[in-house]
Design a protein around this motif. Sequence first.
Motif, PDB file in Angstrom:
ATOM      1  N   GLN A   1       0.823  -1.214   0.000  1.00  0.00           N
ATOM      2  CA  GLN A   1       0.000   0.000   0.000  1.00  0.00           C
ATOM      3  C   GLN A   1       0.859   1.267   0.000  1.00  0.00           C
ATOM      4  N   ILE A   2       2.152   1.136   0.244  1.00  0.00           N
ATOM      5  CA  ILE A   2       3.060   2.292   0.238  1.00  0.00           C
ATOM      6  C   ILE A   2       3.850   2.289  -1.067  1.00  0.00           C
ATOM      7  N   ASP A   3       3.636   3.277  -1.878  1.00  0.00           N
ATOM      8  CA  ASP A   3       4.345   3.369  -3.159  1.00  0.00           C
ATOM      9  C   ASP A   3       5.814   3.715  -2.951  1.00  0.00           C
ATOM     10  N   GLY A   4       6.639   3.120  -3.799  1.00  0.00           N
ATOM     11  CA  GLY A   4       8.046   3.509  -3.831  1.00  0.00           C
ATOM     12  C   GLY A   4       8.930   2.873  -2.782  1.00  0.00           C
ATOM     13  N   VAL A   5       8.446   1.818  -2.102  1.00  0.00           N
ATOM     14  CA  VAL A   5       9.289   1.155  -1.106  1.00  0.00           C
ATOM     15  C   VAL A   5       9.863  -0.134  -1.686  1.00  0.00           C
ATOM     16  N   ASN A   6      10.912  -0.615  -1.072  1.00  0.00           N
ATOM     17  CA  ASN A   6      11.495  -1.906  -1.421  1.00  0.00           C
ATOM     18  C   ASN A   6      10.879  -2.942  -0.490  1.00  0.00           C
ATOM     19  N   HIS A   7       9.933  -3.722  -1.033  1.00  0.00           N
ATOM     20  CA  HIS A   7       9.224  -4.724  -0.237  1.00  0.00           C
ATOM     21  C   HIS A   7      10.084  -5.985  -0.165  1.00  0.00           C
ATOM     22  N   LEU A   8      10.739  -6.187   0.977  1.00  0.00           N
ATOM     23  CA  LEU A   8      11.642  -7.321   1.143  1.00  0.00           C
ATOM     24  C   LEU A   8      10.872  -8.633   1.274  1.00  0.00           C
ATOM     25  N   PRO A   9      11.495  -9.753   0.902  1.00  0.00           N
ATOM     26  CA  PRO A   9      10.845 -11.061   1.091  1.00  0.00           C
ATOM     27  C   PRO A   9      10.512 -11.274   2.570  1.00  0.00           C
ATOM     28  N   ALA A  10       9.296 -11.704   2.833  1.00  0.00           N
ATOM     29  CA  ALA A  10       8.824 -11.866   4.210  1.00  0.00           C
ATOM     30  C   ALA A  10       9.571 -12.976   4.934  1.00  0.00           C
ATOM     31  N   VAL A  11       9.618 -12.865   6.258  1.00  0.00           N
ATOM     32  CA  VAL A  11      10.236 -13.892   7.106  1.00  0.00           C
ATOM     33  C   VAL A  11       9.153 -14.588   7.929  1.00  0.00           C
ATOM     34  N   ASP A  12       9.522 -15.705   8.563  1.00  0.00           N
ATOM     35  CA  ASP A  12       8.531 -16.568   9.197  1.00  0.00           C
ATOM     36  C   ASP A  12       7.937 -16.019  10.485  1.00  0.00           C
ATOM     37  N   THR A  13       8.724 -15.326  11.286  1.00  0.00           N
ATOM     38  CA  THR A  13       8.252 -14.933  12.611  1.00  0.00           C
ATOM     39  C   THR A  13       8.530 -13.469  12.915  1.00  0.00           C
ATOM     40  N   ILE A  14       7.808 -12.954  13.916  1.00  0.00           N
ATOM     41  CA  ILE A  14       8.034 -11.600  14.401  1.00  0.00           C
ATOM     42  C   ILE A  14       9.458 -11.480  14.967  1.00  0.00           C
ATOM     43  N   THR A  15       9.895 -12.517  15.638  1.00  0.00           N
ATOM     44  CA  THR A  15      11.254 -12.517  16.194  1.00  0.00           C
ATOM     45  C   THR A  15      12.286 -12.278  15.107  1.00  0.00           C
ATOM     46  N   ASN A  16      12.120 -12.958  13.961  1.00  0.00           N
ATOM     47  CA  ASN A  16      13.048 -12.765  12.847  1.00  0.00           C
ATOM     48  C   ASN A  16      12.984 -11.329  12.312  1.00  0.00           C
ATOM     49  N   MET A  17      11.787 -10.769  12.289  1.00  0.00           N
ATOM     50  CA  MET A  17      11.633  -9.382  11.833  1.00  0.00           C
ATOM     51  C   MET A  17      12.398  -8.426  12.741  1.00  0.00           C
ATOM     52  N   LEU A  18      12.225  -8.586  14.043  1.00  0.00           N
ATOM     53  CA  LEU A  18      12.907  -7.719  15.003  1.00  0.00           C
ATOM     54  C   LEU A  18      14.421  -7.859  14.910  1.00  0.00           C
TER      55      LEU A  18
END
Length: 279
Positions: A175-192
């Motif tokens: 929904q945000i134009d112009g961003v680099n949408h990185l490949p998602a990770v499995d868990t919130i812990t990995n995101m942090l």
Amino acid sequence: MRRIASIVLLCLVSLSFSACGSGGDGATGQSNAKTLRVGVECAYAPYNWEEGEPSDTNVPISNHEGFYAEGYDVQIAKLVADNMGAELEIVKLPWDGLLEALNQGQVDAVFSGMVDSDEHKQAAAFSEIYVPQPTEYGVMVKADGDYASATVPEDFVGASLLGQKGTKLDTVIDQIDGVNHLPAVDTITNMLERLDAGTTDGIVINLESAEAYQAQYPDTVVVDFPDDDGFVLDFNGVCAGVRKDDTALLDEINTALASVSAEQRQDLMDSAMELAGQK
């Protein structure tokens, strides 16, 4: 005569043992005990996580010996099970396997920070919301990073953003134009961990969880977009999921949830936030 007496005695003994071995229903030998099997990811604080030691509030994980489930989802599930007169069994499952396990009959319900999105409604029926307030999303960034002063989505043009695989925390990034949408990770812990390591500029989070995450990573800030310029969400909030044909269980869950006051829900969330911040 002795033969007949022996046969009668043997029958009496057999009947005696049969009566002792029967469950709550003497006619069928079946136990009246009821179990509510609940699927939980156990990796999404403050909603759910796992611990290595028992406490007054956590619940053993039936398929992960020696570990215990804790968090807001777990406490709500306990209240629902108590209201139903059932024993709560927690089954740990990966996020992307929760609804599949539900429909295969491995669990009776899902209490795992899951929202009633259009996508999820294709696979399950959902209860009323059981969180204190509707769900909202924001972006967590490093306090000393390039996007710490961002206030609106347009400020993230050129940024690399990360979400959790198979969730709205990932799909709303588009929904945000112009961003680099990185490949998602499995868990919130990995995101942090990725944010902390500097391999992403920001991560999309549930604002209700922000306090708990910042307790673990204090060098972060959370960007909460204005109501008229934030993420558009196609759901109401966090709910319990059941199989579509299990209308009786859905009714029982909703009846139980109706008995949990707004004040009690907020107290449970506050406690979960505090515990999650101590992890």
